[in-house]
Design a protein around this motif. Structure first.
Motif, PDB file in Angstrom:
ATOM      1  N   LEU B   8       5.729  -3.336   5.901  1.00 30.98           N
ATOM      2  CA  LEU B   8       4.349  -2.844   6.671  1.00 30.98           C
ATOM      3  C   LEU B   8       4.073  -1.417   6.007  1.00 30.98           C
ATOM      4  CD1 LEU B   8       5.338  -3.541  10.242  1.00 30.98           C
ATOM      5  CD2 LEU B   8       3.537  -4.563   8.776  1.00 30.98           C
ATOM      6  N   ALA B  10       4.374  -0.340   2.977  1.00 31.97           N
ATOM      7  CA  ALA B  10       3.891  -0.658   1.781  1.00 31.97           C
ATOM      8  C   ALA B  10       2.739  -1.259   1.628  1.00 31.97           C
ATOM      9  CB  ALA B  10       4.827  -1.504   0.723  1.00 31.97           C
ATOM     10  N   LEU B  11       2.473  -2.312   2.280  1.00 28.52           N
ATOM     11  CA  LEU B  11       1.203  -3.070   2.665  1.00 28.52           C
ATOM     12  C   LEU B  11       0.127  -2.163   3.148  1.00 28.52           C
ATOM     13  CD1 LEU B  11       2.103  -6.448   3.995  1.00 28.52           C
ATOM     14  CD2 LEU B  11       1.520  -5.901   1.515  1.00 28.52           C
ATOM     15  N   PHE B  12       0.254  -1.250   3.991  1.00 30.46           N
ATOM     16  CA  PHE B  12      -0.517  -0.385   4.548  1.00 30.46           C
ATOM     17  C   PHE B  12      -1.070   0.880   3.415  1.00 30.46           C
ATOM     18  CE2 PHE B  12      -3.285   1.699   7.477  1.00 30.46           C
ATOM     19  CZ  PHE B  12      -3.483   1.018   8.617  1.00 30.46           C
ATOM     20  N   ALA B  13       0.051   1.193   2.760  1.00 29.76           N
ATOM     21  CA  ALA B  13      -0.362   2.178   1.529  1.00 29.76           C
ATOM     22  C   ALA B  13      -1.300   1.490   0.540  1.00 29.76           C
ATOM     23  CB  ALA B  13       0.990   2.685   0.793  1.00 29.76           C
ATOM     24  N   ALA B  14      -1.086   0.223   0.317  1.00 30.08           N
ATOM     25  CA  ALA B  14      -1.992  -0.674  -0.587  1.00 30.08           C
ATOM     26  C   ALA B  14      -3.282  -0.677  -0.007  1.00 30.08           C
ATOM     27  CB  ALA B  14      -1.461  -1.910  -0.869  1.00 30.08           C
ATOM     28  N   LEU B  15      -3.216  -1.003   1.286  1.00 33.37           N
ATOM     29  CA  LEU B  15      -4.526  -1.221   2.129  1.00 33.37           C
ATOM     30  C   LEU B  15      -5.468   0.068   1.904  1.00 33.37           C
ATOM     31  CD1 LEU B  15      -5.776  -3.518   4.172  1.00 33.37           C
ATOM     32  CD2 LEU B  15      -5.339  -1.986   5.758  1.00 33.37           C
ATOM     33  N   ALA B  17      -5.215   2.356  -0.423  1.00 34.62           N
ATOM     34  CA  ALA B  17      -5.818   2.198  -1.846  1.00 34.62           C
ATOM     35  C   ALA B  17      -6.829   1.412  -1.974  1.00 34.62           C
ATOM     36  CB  ALA B  17      -4.742   1.962  -2.681  1.00 34.62           C
ATOM     37  N   VAL B  18      -7.082   0.337  -1.388  1.00 35.18           N
ATOM     38  CA  VAL B  18      -8.023  -0.669  -1.573  1.00 35.18           C
ATOM     39  C   VAL B  18      -9.127  -0.080  -0.753  1.00 35.18           C
ATOM     40  CG1 VAL B  18      -9.110  -2.901  -0.849  1.00 35.18           C
ATOM     41  CG2 VAL B  18      -6.752  -2.639  -1.760  1.00 35.18           C
ATOM     42  N   LEU B  59       3.781   7.603   0.919  1.00 38.16           N
ATOM     43  CA  LEU B  59       3.972   6.573  -0.250  1.00 38.16           C
ATOM     44  C   LEU B  59       2.819   6.874  -0.926  1.00 38.16           C
ATOM     45  CD1 LEU B  59       5.429   4.305  -1.600  1.00 38.16           C
ATOM     46  CD2 LEU B  59       4.394   2.721  -0.244  1.00 38.16           C
ATOM     47  N   MET B  63       2.175   7.932  -4.743  1.00 41.62           N
ATOM     48  CA  MET B  63       1.365   6.946  -5.890  1.00 41.62           C
ATOM     49  C   MET B  63       0.146   7.950  -6.578  1.00 41.62           C
ATOM     50  SD  MET B  63       0.853   3.601  -3.645  1.00 41.62           S
ATOM     51  CE  MET B  63      -0.214   2.435  -4.719  1.00 41.62           C
ATOM     52  N   VAL B  70      -5.730   6.210  -6.857  1.00 45.93           N
ATOM     53  CA  VAL B  70      -5.617   5.438  -5.556  1.00 45.93           C
ATOM     54  C   VAL B  70      -6.393   6.169  -4.620  1.00 45.93           C
ATOM     55  CG1 VAL B  70      -3.503   4.155  -5.833  1.00 45.93           C
ATOM     56  CG2 VAL B  70      -3.508   6.398  -4.976  1.00 45.93           C
TER      57      VAL B  70
END
Lengths: 206, 187, 240
Positions: B8, B10-15, B17-18, B59, B63, B70
């Motif tokens: 969760l 990691a996915l939120f950090a990616a989100l 970034a998006v 996180l 990055m 990001v």
């Protein structure tokens, strides 16, 4: 998709290990805070700018990397000159720019994998204290990089779906859908991590 | 930490970034364009809770630190973390934590919709604006030697956009709570 | 696919022993799997049933992703509830959507992670990753970004990432569900040619049609158990 800011090259700064560069940056950051003479800070700026200048990046690339920030620094410097004294404005500008240029050079001359290794080493004391597992940090970073393109693709699909239905894509409609779709994946990804035994220490934590 | 929490985060950090890649929006009466990314602080706290929300932003900072662009507008690298606005970026971690702390205590799945939205909005206001601006201000004024009035005046143009983000984040957080509740609840 | 994968290569010591003893599974009040006692030793086992029949839960019990609410499951003598990590090492698991189990951005890194997280050195891991990629004929994918792969390529990468850790058996949860005809054939070939026991949960009846043993689940119960042909007939009656 997330392209690194690393720049290939063989400058002396490239050859320094990533950990040493990170340490240097921290020390310079602390050191600069104690300098107040504009002449000394000016000299520091010239020295700190050298590694970046030696990269010989085209101006457009430098503008992309640092343009907005330099503008912010100048505006803040001018405002400080107005509210306090021209000297205070100059000192603040020199100090920030010196550190920013050095930091930009560290980023441009260190590969992601080397930085990651340096960060993992820096985290070992925390692991020994039982606060985090360095291995988990690497895994989380890999997951974020793996899934960012998928999330971006999903965002584009949601925008397209709105347009196809003649709706204006608004944040308040798109965001919840994007978040729910993204986070719902977490269960399955977590199960896969456990099934593949990727965290070594345990298979299931539920 | 369970594998699910790790994913969760990691996915939120990616989100987030998006969110930084979504082009900023200009709204008629606002002086500066608003970016979706800083809304991530409020969303992380309201959706994941204090601990996981703050870790998602740690996180993200990691990055940035290792040189990934990001942040909104393709920014990244250590220069950002050494620059004038770094205080806000470090403030995101604390902001997400405080937002989460308040949301966990104020919002219940049993409450009606308006009540939940109000709870999320209050949490986002305190954590996502109050705490983040506090960190940003302290950093600029004390670590970087910028005059305090200059800092305060410089922040004003962004405030209106951030208030708007509180509203959007609260609505979004409530939709997510209906669709996929994750927020830990404490008394 | 390499030709070597097509012929069954099972030897005596490849046979596994999975035992369910009075094992049941509930989520809160809801009973998903009625108590079940069962012994599985065949090299190919199919599991079929309608949606929600309990077949996926059954598969997850085998590698410790689920632990029984009562009773016990052992895989080669390992109690899955006592040591789920060991059970997961014993039984590899391929999920329905491969995009969620390939978790690092670059193919070779993802496959290597299964090895390095078990303490195997980088150099040796790279060697084993190279070998498994060659075995599947997908060396060209090694440095590719995972999000650029097609569904079939992803499914093969997922399979490689599990097989590289040498589990004693592999469980497939609806492996051909989202694939086009060509990719389905590739995955079916990979399953049939697998050099170790496989348990396949599937709606794709052609995939399991020549399996020596097939289990049919219905509303949480095992209602048929035997060679494929007879059990598939029973399934057609249940579905009617």
């Amino acid at each position: 998709m997330i392209a690194s800011l690393y720049v290939e090259g063989r400058t002396p700064f490239h050859r320094l290990p990533a950990g040493a560069k990170l340490l240097l940056l921290v020390l310079v950051g602390i050191g600069l805070a104690f300098l107040h003479s504009p002449w000394v800070l000016g000299g520091a700026l010239v020295i700190c700018a050298m590694p970046y200048v030696l990269l010989r990046l085209p101006f457009s690339e430098t503008r992309r990397r640092l343009g907005l920030m330099v503008l912010t620094v100048l505006l803040l410097g001018l405002a400080t000159a107005w509210f306090e004294s021209p000297l205070a404005g100059l000192v603040a500008c020199l100090r920030i720019l010196a550190l920013v240029l050095l930091a930009a050079a560290v980023t441009a001359t260190s590969e992601i994998a080397d930085m990651m290794a340096a960060v993992t080493r820096a985290m070992m004391p925390l692991e020994r204290l039982g606060l985090i597992k360095a291995q988990d940090v690497g895994l989380a970073l890999g997951l974020a990089l793996r899934f960012a393109p998928e999330i971006a693709g999903r965002h584009q699909a949601l925008v397209a779906a709105h347009r196809a239905r003649g709706l204006k894509p608004r944040w308040c409609h798109i965001l919840p859908a994007l978040i729910v779709l993204t986070l719902k994946e977490a269960d399955e990804v977590a199960r896969a991590i456990d099934a593949r035994g990727l965290r070594g220490h345990k298979a299931s934590d539920r | 930490m369970s594998s699910r929490d790790l994913v969760l985060i990691a996915l939120f950090a990616a989100l987030v970034a998006v969110l930084g890649m979504i082009p900023p929006v200009t709204i008629g009466f606002l002086p500066v364009p608003i970016t979706a990314q800083s809304m991530g602080v409020m969303l992380a706290g309201c959706i994941l809770g204090a601990r996981r929300g703050a870790l998602a932003f740690l996180l993200l900072i990691l990055m940035v630190a290792i040189g990934l662009p990001v942040l909104s507008g393709g920014r990244g690298g250590l220069a950002i973390l050494a620059g004038p606005t770094a205080g806000y970026i470090f403030g995101w971690v604390a902001g997400a934590f405080v937002t989460g702390l308040l949301a966990e205590r104020m919002v219940r799945e049993s409450q009606n919709g308006p009540r939940q939205i109000l709870g999320f909005a209050l949490a986002a206001l305190v954590g996502g604006i109050g705490v983040v601006y506090l960190f940003g201000t302290l950093w600029l004024a004390y670590a970087k030697g910028i005059a305090l009035p200059a800092v305060l005046i410089g922040q004003l143009p962004f405030l209106a956009g951030d208030l708007l983000k509180v509203a959007i984040a609260a609505l979004a957080a409530r939709s997510v709570m209906v669709g996929y509740p994750l927020l830990p609840q404490r008394g | 696919m390499g030709q070597g994968l097509r012929k069954p290569l099972l030897e005596e010591d490849d046979v596994v022993d999975i035992r369910f003893s009075a094992c049941s599974l509930s989520y809160g009040e809801r009973r998903v799997l009625e108590p079940l006692t069962l012994d599985l030793k065949e090299e190919r086992i199919g599991i079929i049933g309608l949606n929600g029949s309990g077949k996926s839960s059954f598969a997850r019990l085998i590698n410790g992703l689920q632990v029984p609410s009562s009773g016990m499951v052992t895989v080669n003598g390992i109690d899955t509830a006592a040591d789920p990590a060991a059970a997961a090492r014993e039984a590899g698991f391929i999920f329905q959507s491969p995009q969620n189990q390939v978790i690092l951005p670059v193919v070779a890194d993802d496959i290597a992670l299964g090895l390095t997280s078990r303490g195997i050195g980088k150099a040796q891991a790279a060697e084993q990753v190279g070998a498994i990629l060659r075995r599947f004929g997908i060396e060209a994918l090694a440095r590719r970004r995972v999000h650029e792969l097609s569904g079939g390529e992803l499914q093969l990468v997922a399979l490689a990432s599990v097989l590289v850790t040498e589990p004693s058996l592999v469980i497939f949860d609806e492996p051909t569900n989202q694939l086009d005809l060509r990719n389905r054939r590739k995955v079916a070939d990979a399953i049939h040619g697998l050099d170790r026991p496989a348990i396949v949960v599937s709606h794709d009846l052609a995939l399991i049609a020549d399996f020596p043993r097939v289990l049919l689940f219905h509303e949480g119960r095992l209602i048929a158990d035997g060679a494929a042909a007879g059990v598939i007939r029973a399934y057609e009656q249940v579905a009617a």
